[in-house]
Design a protein around this motif. Sequence first.
Motif, PDB file in Angstrom:
ATOM      1  N   THR A   1      32.157 -54.363 -10.384  1.00 21.59           N
ATOM      2  CA  THR A   1      31.196 -55.189 -11.127  1.00 21.59           C
ATOM      3  C   THR A   1      31.774 -56.573 -11.436  1.00 21.59           C
ATOM      4  O   THR A   1      31.161 -57.592 -11.135  1.00 21.59           O
ATOM      5  N   GLY A   2      32.943 -56.593 -12.056  1.00 19.46           N
ATOM      6  CA  GLY A   2      33.512 -57.876 -12.500  1.00 19.46           C
ATOM      7  C   GLY A   2      34.004 -58.722 -11.337  1.00 19.46           C
ATOM      8  O   GLY A   2      33.565 -59.865 -11.144  1.00 19.46           O
ATOM      9  N   ALA A   3      34.905 -58.164 -10.543  1.00 17.52           N
ATOM     10  CA  ALA A   3      35.435 -58.927  -9.407  1.00 17.52           C
ATOM     11  C   ALA A   3      34.335 -59.164  -8.376  1.00 17.52           C
ATOM     12  O   ALA A   3      34.251 -60.245  -7.773  1.00 17.52           O
ATOM     13  N   GLY A   4      33.457 -58.168  -8.201  1.00 16.53           N
ATOM     14  CA  GLY A   4      32.358 -58.312  -7.238  1.00 16.53           C
ATOM     15  C   GLY A   4      31.423 -59.450  -7.606  1.00 16.53           C
ATOM     16  O   GLY A   4      30.980 -60.198  -6.736  1.00 16.53           O
ATOM     17  N   ALA A   5      31.106 -59.606  -8.893  1.00 22.31           N
ATOM     18  CA  ALA A   5      30.206 -60.693  -9.307  1.00 22.31           C
ATOM     19  C   ALA A   5      30.786 -62.050  -8.923  1.00 22.31           C
ATOM     20  O   ALA A   5      30.078 -62.940  -8.466  1.00 22.31           O
ATOM     21  N   VAL A   6      32.097 -62.173  -9.091  1.00 16.21           N
ATOM     22  CA  VAL A   6      32.755 -63.463  -8.819  1.00 16.21           C
ATOM     23  C   VAL A   6      32.860 -63.696  -7.310  1.00 16.21           C
ATOM     24  O   VAL A   6      32.598 -64.802  -6.823  1.00 16.21           O
ATOM     25  N   ILE A   7      33.229 -62.644  -6.579  1.00 22.44           N
ATOM     26  CA  ILE A   7      33.494 -62.802  -5.143  1.00 22.44           C
ATOM     27  C   ILE A   7      32.192 -62.719  -4.324  1.00 22.44           C
ATOM     28  O   ILE A   7      31.935 -63.574  -3.482  1.00 22.44           O
ATOM     29  N   ASN A   8      31.370 -61.687  -4.591  1.00 24.17           N
ATOM     30  CA  ASN A   8      30.168 -61.485  -3.755  1.00 24.17           C
ATOM     31  C   ASN A   8      28.981 -62.306  -4.245  1.00 24.17           C
ATOM     32  O   ASN A   8      28.381 -63.050  -3.484  1.00 24.17           O
ATOM     33  N   THR A   9      28.627 -62.103  -5.520  1.00 28.18           N
ATOM     34  CA  THR A   9      27.402 -62.751  -6.015  1.00 28.18           C
ATOM     35  C   THR A   9      27.592 -64.264  -6.059  1.00 28.18           C
ATOM     36  O   THR A   9      26.787 -65.015  -5.525  1.00 28.18           O
ATOM     37  N   ALA A  10      28.687 -64.698  -6.689  1.00 29.45           N
ATOM     38  CA  ALA A  10      28.885 -66.140  -6.900  1.00 29.45           C
ATOM     39  C   ALA A  10      29.594 -66.812  -5.733  1.00 29.45           C
ATOM     40  O   ALA A  10      29.650 -68.040  -5.681  1.00 29.45           O
ATOM     41  N   GLN A  11      30.139 -66.018  -4.809  1.00 26.09           N
ATOM     42  CA  GLN A  11      30.842 -66.610  -3.643  1.00 26.09           C
ATOM     43  C   GLN A  11      31.843 -67.674  -4.094  1.00 26.09           C
ATOM     44  O   GLN A  11      31.884 -68.789  -3.554  1.00 26.09           O
ATOM     45  N   THR A  12      32.634 -67.329  -5.095  1.00 24.21           N
ATOM     46  CA  THR A  12      33.618 -68.262  -5.648  1.00 24.21           C
ATOM     47  C   THR A  12      34.644 -68.652  -4.588  1.00 24.21           C
ATOM     48  O   THR A  12      35.089 -67.810  -3.811  1.00 24.21           O
ATOM     49  N   GLN A  13      35.005 -69.926  -4.585  1.00 19.99           N
ATOM     50  CA  GLN A  13      35.913 -70.456  -3.559  1.00 19.99           C
ATOM     51  C   GLN A  13      37.097 -71.167  -4.197  1.00 19.99           C
ATOM     52  O   GLN A  13      37.016 -71.591  -5.350  1.00 19.99           O
ATOM     53  N   PRO A  14      38.158 -71.374  -3.414  1.00 23.48           N
ATOM     54  CA  PRO A  14      39.271 -72.185  -3.923  1.00 23.48           C
ATOM     55  C   PRO A  14      38.734 -73.538  -4.399  1.00 23.48           C
ATOM     56  O   PRO A  14      37.890 -74.140  -3.741  1.00 23.48           O
ATOM     57  N   GLY A  15      39.210 -73.958  -5.559  1.00 21.81           N
ATOM     58  CA  GLY A  15      38.753 -75.235  -6.102  1.00 21.81           C
ATOM     59  C   GLY A  15      37.699 -75.109  -7.180  1.00 21.81           C
ATOM     60  O   GLY A  15      37.514 -76.010  -7.987  1.00 21.81           O
ATOM     61  N   ASP A  16      36.998 -73.951  -7.238  1.00 16.77           N
ATOM     62  CA  ASP A  16      35.958 -73.769  -8.255  1.00 16.77           C
ATOM     63  C   ASP A  16      36.580 -73.630  -9.653  1.00 16.77           C
ATOM     64  O   ASP A  16      37.675 -73.084  -9.801  1.00 16.77           O
ATOM     65  N   THR A  17      35.835 -74.087 -10.634  1.00 16.07           N
ATOM     66  CA  THR A  17      36.223 -73.808 -12.019  1.00 16.07           C
ATOM     67  C   THR A  17      35.299 -72.711 -12.557  1.00 16.07           C
ATOM     68  O   THR A  17      34.088 -72.734 -12.317  1.00 16.07           O
ATOM     69  N   VAL A  18      35.921 -71.754 -13.247  1.00 15.36           N
ATOM     70  CA  VAL A  18      35.217 -70.527 -13.650  1.00 15.36           C
ATOM     71  C   VAL A  18      35.474 -70.248 -15.134  1.00 15.36           C
ATOM     72  O   VAL A  18      36.590 -70.458 -15.620  1.00 15.36           O
ATOM     73  N   ALA A  19      34.437 -69.770 -15.830  1.00 17.81           N
ATOM     74  CA  ALA A  19      34.627 -69.263 -17.197  1.00 17.81           C
ATOM     75  C   ALA A  19      34.073 -67.852 -17.281  1.00 17.81           C
ATOM     76  O   ALA A  19      33.023 -67.559 -16.695  1.00 17.81           O
ATOM     77  N   VAL A  20      34.783 -66.993 -17.983  1.00 18.52           N
ATOM     78  CA  VAL A  20      34.357 -65.608 -18.175  1.00 18.52           C
ATOM     79  C   VAL A  20      34.244 -65.364 -19.680  1.00 18.52           C
ATOM     80  O   VAL A  20      35.232 -65.479 -20.407  1.00 18.52           O
ATOM     81  N   ILE A  21      33.030 -65.024 -20.130  1.00 19.88           N
ATOM     82  CA  ILE A  21      32.795 -64.796 -21.563  1.00 19.88           C
ATOM     83  C   ILE A  21      32.781 -63.294 -21.816  1.00 19.88           C
ATOM     84  O   ILE A  21      31.863 -62.594 -21.365  1.00 19.88           O
ATOM     85  N   GLY A  22      33.806 -62.797 -22.517  1.00 15.81           N
ATOM     86  CA  GLY A  22      33.939 -61.361 -22.785  1.00 15.81           C
ATOM     87  C   GLY A  22      34.985 -60.759 -21.872  1.00 15.81           C
ATOM     88  O   GLY A  22      34.786 -60.672 -20.658  1.00 15.81           O
ATOM     89  N   CYS A  23      36.106 -60.364 -22.441  1.00 17.77           N
ATOM     90  CA  CYS A  23      37.239 -59.875 -21.635  1.00 17.77           C
ATOM     91  C   CYS A  23      37.529 -58.407 -21.902  1.00 17.77           C
ATOM     92  O   CYS A  23      38.642 -58.018 -22.282  1.00 17.77           O
ATOM     93  N   GLY A  24      36.516 -57.559 -21.724  1.00 11.76           N
ATOM     94  CA  GLY A  24      36.732 -56.113 -21.691  1.00 11.76           C
ATOM     95  C   GLY A  24      37.116 -55.727 -20.265  1.00 11.76           C
ATOM     96  O   GLY A  24      37.508 -56.581 -19.465  1.00 11.76           O
ATOM     97  N   GLY A  25      36.956 -54.433 -19.948  1.00 10.86           N
ATOM     98  CA  GLY A  25      37.332 -53.966 -18.606  1.00 10.86           C
ATOM     99  C   GLY A  25      36.604 -54.714 -17.503  1.00 10.86           C
ATOM    100  O   GLY A  25      37.183 -55.009 -16.452  1.00 10.86           O
ATOM    101  N   VAL A  26      35.331 -55.039 -17.717  1.00 13.40           N
ATOM    102  CA  VAL A  26      34.555 -55.734 -16.688  1.00 13.40           C
ATOM    103  C   VAL A  26      34.933 -57.219 -16.647  1.00 13.40           C
ATOM    104  O   VAL A  26      35.168 -57.784 -15.574  1.00 13.40           O
ATOM    105  N   GLY A  27      35.004 -57.856 -17.816  1.00 15.44           N
ATOM    106  CA  GLY A  27      35.344 -59.280 -17.870  1.00 15.44           C
ATOM    107  C   GLY A  27      36.739 -59.562 -17.330  1.00 15.44           C
ATOM    108  O   GLY A  27      36.957 -60.544 -16.599  1.00 15.44           O
ATOM    109  N   LEU A  28      37.711 -58.715 -17.662  1.00 15.61           N
ATOM    110  CA  LEU A  28      39.075 -58.910 -17.134  1.00 15.61           C
ATOM    111  C   LEU A  28      39.073 -58.787 -15.614  1.00 15.61           C
ATOM    112  O   LEU A  28      39.818 -59.485 -14.923  1.00 15.61           O
ATOM    113  N   SER A  29      38.197 -57.925 -15.104  1.00 16.12           N
ATOM    114  CA  SER A  29      38.085 -57.798 -13.640  1.00 16.12           C
ATOM    115  C   SER A  29      37.441 -59.042 -13.039  1.00 16.12           C
ATOM    116  O   SER A  29      37.758 -59.418 -11.905  1.00 16.12           O
TER     117      SER A  29
END
Length: 363
Positions: free
Chosen positions: A167-195
């Motif tokens: 869920t957490g890593a997938g949202a960043v990698i698959n859904t958002a297609q995050t790339q080198p150079g992007d700036t990212v913020a994660v609100i909420g650092c439980g098991g999913v947010g830390l991922s």
Amino acid sequence: MKAAVLDSVGSPLVVRDVDIAEPIGREVLLEVKASGLCHSDLHMMNNPKGFPLAAVLGHEASGVVTAVGPDVTQFAVGDHVVGCLVSHCGRCERCMSGRPYQCRNAAETARAPEQGARLSVEGAPVIQFWSLGAFAEQMLVHENNIVKVDPSIPFEKAALLGCGVVTGAGAVINTAQTQPGDTVAVIGCGGVGLSAVQGAALAGARRVIAIDLVPAKLELAKRFGATDTVNPADGDVIEQVKALTGGRGVDKSFEVIGLSQTAAQAIRMLDTGGSAYLIGLHKPGALLEIDVMSDLLVPQRSVQGVYMGSSNFKQDIPMFADYYLQGRLNLDDLISQTISIEQINEGYEELKAGGVARSVVVF
Ligand SMILES: NC(=O)c1ccc[n+]([C@@H]2O[C@H](COP(=O)([O-])OP(=O)(O)OC[C@H]3O[C@@H](n4cnc5c(N)ncnc54)[C@H](O)[C@@H]3O)[C@@H](O)[C@H]2O)c1
Ligand SMILES: [Zn+2]
Ligand SMILES: [Zn+2]
């Protein structure tokens, strides 16, 4: 078998004997080895709109195959597997294009009423939450709800791949297609947010800003690749994020709590053209208050709801398992404690208090 059962809304789980059927058709019977405590179970315990009770909750589990139905082709007794709640048919156009999380026929992996319930107590059917029912010594699932993993990955680590990590890593990698150079913020650092933090680091994000109210969570986030941390207690969250990004805001934000206020923050902390991804489960009927012109249209921002990290989990879970075995994915620090099934209500109290990343029931 022993299972933790939810009998009514808002009541604690009760550990009791539950009957489990024999596998038929494409079903697989598992001995559950480890089962993580995700906030979504807690959400359903308190807002179980839409599913009847009693139910066996839990949806983040690993185990060993002990029996297979006559039509099972992908699994054999002894396989180490991880479960995932993304029920899918495997043959519709969505499944065929790598989007099982948007399957047209997800319900067909469940049993038909005339086939009898997979779980029951004294003959009365018990709901298997999200097709898994992982707070139990055994699970009887469709073969499309599990995937084989390398047997050298410890069960309690493997379990986390089934929800928190995909869920957490997938949202960043698959859904958002995050790339080198992007700036990212994660609100909420439980098991999913830390991922999600870890997914951003894996994807090569230039700046990974972790946001949480609990200072220990922010310290933990640094171990998963956060480059900066923000505590809302130190002042306006959006101003703090802008100060860290040259006044611009971030390219991508991820809301991993499930509150209208933090979802609106996720949108308002974006740079021009940025995208906000909503992962946290909200209370039924929750509304989002945003100014269409100044929050969305003029700054050309977008907002997307995310289900299970847009994961093709049969591919993604073994991939994340490889990253773990190569030392490139930290699962060790995601586990705050292992507990017994009898301690499950205490485990959820600790999750509510914000003190733990993940507690994992081991059998
Ligand atoms: N969309 C999906 O497919 C999906 C899948 C799994 C989980 N979820 C949801 O993701 C969310 C996170 O799950 P989790 O298991 O990581 O939960 P969690 O309880 O472990 O983590 C929530 C974190 O948010 C922090 N927090 C709470 N209020 C805050 C605030 N106002 N500002 C900043 N931080 C705050 C807490 O300290 C905690 O660290 C839940 O809503 C869960 O239901 C969604
Ligand atoms: Zn979950
Ligand atoms: Zn399908």
